[in-house]
Motif scaffolding. Structure first.
Motif, PDB file in Angstrom:
ATOM      1  N   SER A   2     -12.365  64.382  -4.626  1.00 13.84           N
ATOM      2  CA  SER A   2     -11.940  63.813  -5.834  1.00 13.84           C
ATOM      3  C   SER A   2     -11.643  64.819  -7.070  1.00 13.84           C
ATOM      4  CB  SER A   2     -13.080  62.796  -6.355  1.00 13.84           C
ATOM      5  OG  SER A   2     -14.269  63.637  -6.690  1.00 13.84           O
ATOM      6  N   THR A  42     -12.937  65.061 -10.038  1.00 14.57           N
ATOM      7  CA  THR A  42     -14.132  65.401 -10.666  1.00 14.57           C
ATOM      8  C   THR A  42     -14.745  66.421  -9.701  1.00 14.57           C
ATOM      9  OG1 THR A  42     -14.549  63.549 -11.713  1.00 14.57           O
ATOM     10  CG2 THR A  42     -16.363  64.903 -11.456  1.00 14.57           C
ATOM     11  N   ARG A  72     -15.787  70.623 -10.362  1.00 16.18           N
ATOM     12  CA  ARG A  72     -16.725  71.247 -10.190  1.00 16.18           C
ATOM     13  C   ARG A  72     -16.961  72.298  -9.073  1.00 16.18           C
ATOM     14  NH1 ARG A  72     -21.789  66.818 -11.331  1.00 16.18           N
ATOM     15  NH2 ARG A  72     -20.961  66.048 -13.529  1.00 16.18           N
ATOM     16  N   GLU A  95     -20.796  65.579  -6.178  1.00 12.34           N
ATOM     17  CA  GLU A  95     -20.668  66.115  -7.540  1.00 12.34           C
ATOM     18  C   GLU A  95     -22.121  66.452  -8.124  1.00 12.34           C
ATOM     19  OE1 GLU A  95     -18.767  63.144  -9.799  1.00 12.34           O
ATOM     20  OE2 GLU A  95     -17.058  62.963  -8.527  1.00 12.34           O
TER      21      GLU A  95
END
Length: 217
Positions: A105, A107, A111, A178
């Motif tokens: 994804s 996000t 990260r 995440e």
């Protein structure tokens, strides 16, 4: 040919015995015993040992051999932190190639990029690598992140996402990934902060040294 092999096997025990004898001659026990035996010979020549000088010399030799420290085998030559870092850099290259093929994804990808950039800086061959070479604990932390924690987090995400698509679960696997990437980044930042603190202490120590020489800013 069979006779030749048999003769070699017959000579082998004698050869080993000869090498063992030579090894004893160079051992600490023989050296210490010989030194004490020389003391017995000195006592003999000065007349202090008397008629029992063979017993005195042999006894001193035996005492010296007994009190001599035992032979210490050489410890195994394991790779040092510098060699471990070279191997870790190679493994990190393999890990980055693996991560490039994983669909994430937005996000999670952001990260992951932040984490890999930090790891790349920590594994640099420049002065950071020289600093790490004197910090085996930090090398261990980096090795754990690169070789176990990060690949396991991504691989578990890939497998869990497949099952979630087959049978949707309560929590998205992207959220777990995440969170894991954030924890690994925090751990790596803590490691970087420790290395920075080492350099800061080194700088402060050099300042105190210059001040101690009488220099004033």
């Amino acid at each position: 040919m069979a006779t030749s092999d048999a003769s070699k096997q017959q000579r082998k025990p004698g050869r080993l015995g000869y090498l063992g004898y030579l090894g004893y001659l160079e051992s600490r026990k023989n050296i210490a015993g010989s030194a004490c035996g020389l003391v017995g010979l000195v006592l003999t020549f000065t007349g202090l040992a008397g008629a029992y000088w063979p017993v005195v010399v042999a006894g001193l030799y035996g005492a010296g051999a007994l009190i001599a420290p035992p032979e210490r085998p050489a410890p195994p030559d394991f790779p040092g932190p510098s060699a471990q870092l070279d191997a870790l850099r190679a493994d990190f290259g393999k890990l980055r190639a693996y991560l490039a093929d994983v669909e994430l994804s937005v996000t999670a990808a952001a990260r992951l990029r932040e984490l890999t950039e930090l790891l790349t800086a920590l594994l640099d061959r420049g002065w950071v690598g020289a600093l790490l070479a004197h910090d085996p604990e930090s090398v261990h932390v980096l090795s754990r992140v690169v070789r176990r924690d990060l690949p396991e987090a991504v691989d578990t995400f890939v497998r869990t996402r497949w099952w979630t698509r087959m049978a949707p679960g309560a929590e998205s696997p992207e959220l777990h990934l995440e969170r894991q990437l954030g924890l690994l980044k925090a751990e790596s930042e803590q490691l970087a902060a420790g290395l920075r603190a080492v350099e800061e202490r080194r700088q402060e120590s050099h300042t105190r040294y210059l001040e101690g020489r009488g220099g004033k800013a």
